[in-house]
Design a protein around this motif. Structure first.
Motif, mmCIF file in Angstrom:
data_model
loop_
_atom_site.group_PDB
_atom_site.id
_atom_site.type_symbol
_atom_site.label_atom_id
_atom_site.label_comp_id
_atom_site.label_asym_id
_atom_site.label_seq_id
_atom_site.Cartn_x
_atom_site.Cartn_y
_atom_site.Cartn_z
ATOM 1 N N GLN A 290 0.850 -1.178 0.000
ATOM 2 C CA GLN A 290 0.000 0.000 0.000
ATOM 3 C C GLN A 290 0.891 1.234 0.000
ATOM 4 O O GLN A 290 1.795 1.347 0.830
ATOM 5 N N LEU A 291 0.623 2.137 -0.930
ATOM 6 C CA LEU A 291 1.363 3.394 -1.028
ATOM 7 C C LEU A 291 0.349 4.527 -0.933
ATOM 8 O O LEU A 291 -0.544 4.638 -1.780
ATOM 9 N N SER A 292 0.478 5.327 0.089
ATOM 10 C CA SER A 292 -0.520 6.362 0.363
ATOM 11 C C SER A 292 -0.111 7.711 -0.220
ATOM 12 O O SER A 292 1.037 7.930 -0.593
ATOM 13 N N SER A 293 -1.088 8.599 -0.276
ATOM 14 C CA SER A 293 -0.859 9.987 -0.699
ATOM 15 C C SER A 293 -0.069 10.062 -2.001
ATOM 16 O O SER A 293 0.926 10.781 -2.101
ATOM 17 N N VAL A 294 -0.517 9.330 -2.991
ATOM 18 C CA VAL A 294 0.252 9.254 -4.235
ATOM 19 C C VAL A 294 0.189 10.566 -5.005
ATOM 20 O O VAL A 294 -0.778 11.334 -4.910
ATOM 21 N N THR A 295 1.234 10.814 -5.768
ATOM 22 C CA THR A 295 1.330 11.963 -6.662
ATOM 23 C C THR A 295 1.725 11.445 -8.044
ATOM 24 O O THR A 295 2.097 10.269 -8.191
ATOM 25 N N PRO A 296 1.688 12.289 -9.054
ATOM 26 C CA PRO A 296 2.118 11.831 -10.388
ATOM 27 C C PRO A 296 3.538 11.272 -10.403
ATOM 28 O O PRO A 296 3.858 10.449 -11.270
ATOM 29 N N GLU A 297 4.371 11.696 -9.460
ATOM 30 C CA GLU A 297 5.741 11.170 -9.381
ATOM 31 C C GLU A 297 5.781 9.698 -8.975
ATOM 32 O O GLU A 297 6.824 9.057 -9.087
ATOM 33 N N ASP A 298 4.677 9.168 -8.514
ATOM 34 C CA ASP A 298 4.599 7.746 -8.173
ATOM 35 C C ASP A 298 4.198 6.894 -9.375
ATOM 36 O O ASP A 298 4.101 5.666 -9.259
ATOM 37 N N THR A 299 3.976 7.517 -10.500
ATOM 38 C CA THR A 299 3.694 6.769 -11.723
ATOM 39 C C THR A 299 4.903 5.915 -12.089
ATOM 40 O O THR A 299 6.015 6.430 -12.222
ATOM 41 N N ALA A 300 4.677 4.619 -12.229
ATOM 42 C CA ALA A 300 5.787 3.695 -12.449
ATOM 43 C C ALA A 300 5.236 2.311 -12.766
ATOM 44 O O ALA A 300 4.043 2.047 -12.595
ATOM 45 N N VAL A 301 6.131 1.456 -13.192
ATOM 46 C CA VAL A 301 5.832 0.030 -13.235
ATOM 47 C C VAL A 301 6.282 -0.550 -11.898
ATOM 48 O O VAL A 301 7.427 -0.339 -11.485
ATOM 49 N N TYR A 302 5.386 -1.251 -11.257
ATOM 50 C CA TYR A 302 5.661 -1.827 -9.940
ATOM 51 C C TYR A 302 5.856 -3.337 -10.087
ATOM 52 O O TYR A 302 5.021 -4.020 -10.701
ATOM 53 N N TYR A 303 6.950 -3.818 -9.495
ATOM 54 C CA TYR A 303 7.302 -5.225 -9.569
ATOM 55 C C TYR A 303 7.347 -5.836 -8.176
ATOM 56 O O TYR A 303 7.735 -5.179 -7.214
ATOM 57 N N CYS A 304 6.996 -7.103 -8.095
ATOM 58 C CA CYS A 304 7.332 -7.879 -6.912
ATOM 59 C C CYS A 304 8.433 -8.869 -7.312
ATOM 60 O O CYS A 304 8.499 -9.309 -8.469
ATOM 61 N N ALA A 305 9.288 -9.168 -6.366
ATOM 62 C CA ALA A 305 10.441 -10.007 -6.666
ATOM 63 C C ALA A 305 10.900 -10.714 -5.395
ATOM 64 O O ALA A 305 10.690 -10.220 -4.282
ATOM 65 N N ARG A 306 11.560 -11.850 -5.591
ATOM 66 C CA ARG A 306 12.065 -12.630 -4.465
ATOM 67 C C ARG A 306 13.583 -12.553 -4.387
ATOM 68 O O ARG A 306 14.271 -12.572 -5.414
ATOM 69 N N SER A 307 14.068 -12.484 -3.168
ATOM 70 C CA SER A 307 15.513 -12.498 -2.960
ATOM 71 C C SER A 307 15.848 -13.406 -1.786
ATOM 72 O O SER A 307 14.982 -13.743 -0.976
ATOM 73 N N THR A 308 17.106 -13.785 -1.697
ATOM 74 C CA THR A 308 17.556 -14.640 -0.599
ATOM 75 C C THR A 308 18.289 -13.855 0.471
ATOM 76 O O THR A 308 18.832 -14.443 1.413
ATOM 77 N N SER A 309 18.311 -12.538 0.314
ATOM 78 C CA SER A 309 18.871 -11.666 1.339
ATOM 79 C C SER A 309 18.144 -10.334 1.282
ATOM 80 O O SER A 309 17.418 -10.053 0.321
ATOM 81 N N LEU A 310 18.335 -9.544 2.329
ATOM 82 C CA LEU A 310 17.736 -8.217 2.350
ATOM 83 C C LEU A 310 18.618 -7.311 1.507
ATOM 84 O O LEU A 310 19.694 -6.908 1.923
ATOM 85 N N THR A 311 18.141 -6.991 0.308
ATOM 86 C CA THR A 311 18.997 -6.303 -0.644
ATOM 87 C C THR A 311 18.995 -4.781 -0.457
ATOM 88 O O THR A 311 20.024 -4.140 -0.603
ATOM 89 N N GLN A 312 17.814 -4.227 -0.254
ATOM 90 C CA GLN A 312 17.630 -2.779 -0.158
ATOM 91 C C GLN A 312 18.131 -2.054 -1.400
ATOM 92 O O GLN A 312 18.455 -0.863 -1.339
ATOM 93 N N ARG A 313 18.186 -2.762 -2.498
ATOM 94 C CA ARG A 313 18.632 -2.193 -3.760
ATOM 95 C C ARG A 313 17.762 -2.690 -4.883
ATOM 96 O O ARG A 313 17.110 -3.715 -4.768
ATOM 97 N N GLY A 314 17.758 -1.985 -5.994
ATOM 98 C CA GLY A 314 16.925 -2.368 -7.122
ATOM 99 C C GLY A 314 17.635 -3.151 -8.199
ATOM 100 O O GLY A 314 17.023 -3.504 -9.200
ATOM 101 N N ASP A 315 18.898 -3.459 -8.005
ATOM 102 C CA ASP A 315 19.674 -4.170 -9.033
ATOM 103 C C ASP A 315 19.002 -5.491 -9.377
ATOM 104 O O ASP A 315 18.818 -6.352 -8.509
#
Length: 125
Positions: free
Chosen positions: A83-108
């Motif tokens: 859930q993403l609240s208070s959206v603005t046009p800057e939140d326009t994007a393609v949103y992906y879900c993905a699985r990782s085996t560690s906490l990446t905190q990166r988009g690579d």
């Protein structure tokens, strides 16, 4: 091979809350040592890690969106949500879900072993 599929409203108005769901098949979201992530890519920008939920239900958020983001899960349905609240046009994007085996905190992209196909979210009045 685990499969992920995002679903969401497509078009939302500014100031609204957008809710996205990631359905997971051929793999359990409670399986040990996995993290289930939300990542987005705005037009002309790099992949941005938004947050994740771990196998034990612990949630993690990126600092820039933390105040507006909530990630949850439904273990019976084997899905997790954003859930993403208070959206603005800057939140326009393609949103992906993905699985990782560690906490990446990166988009690579190479840090994740499975991705959904992505769902377009457009914020416009």
């Amino acid at each position: 091979q685990v499969q992920l599929r995002e679903s969401g409203p497509g078009l939302v108005k500014p100031s609204q809350t957008v809710s996205l769901t990631c359905d997971v098949t051929d793999g359990l979201i409670i399986a040990k040592f996995y993290y289930w992530n939300w990542i987005r890519q705005a037009p002309g920008k790099e992949l941005e890690w938004m947050g994740a939920i771990a196998d034990d239900g612990t949630t993690y958020y990126g600092p820039s969106l933390k105040s507006r983001t909530s990630i949850s899960r439904d273990t019976w349905k084997n899905q997790f949500s954003l859930q993403l609240s208070s959206v603005t046009p800057e939140d326009t994007a393609v949103y992906y879900c993905a699985r990782s085996t560690s906490l990446t905190q990166r988009g690579d992209r190479e840090l994740y072993d499975s991705w959904g196909q992505g769902t377009q979210v457009t914020v416009s009045s």
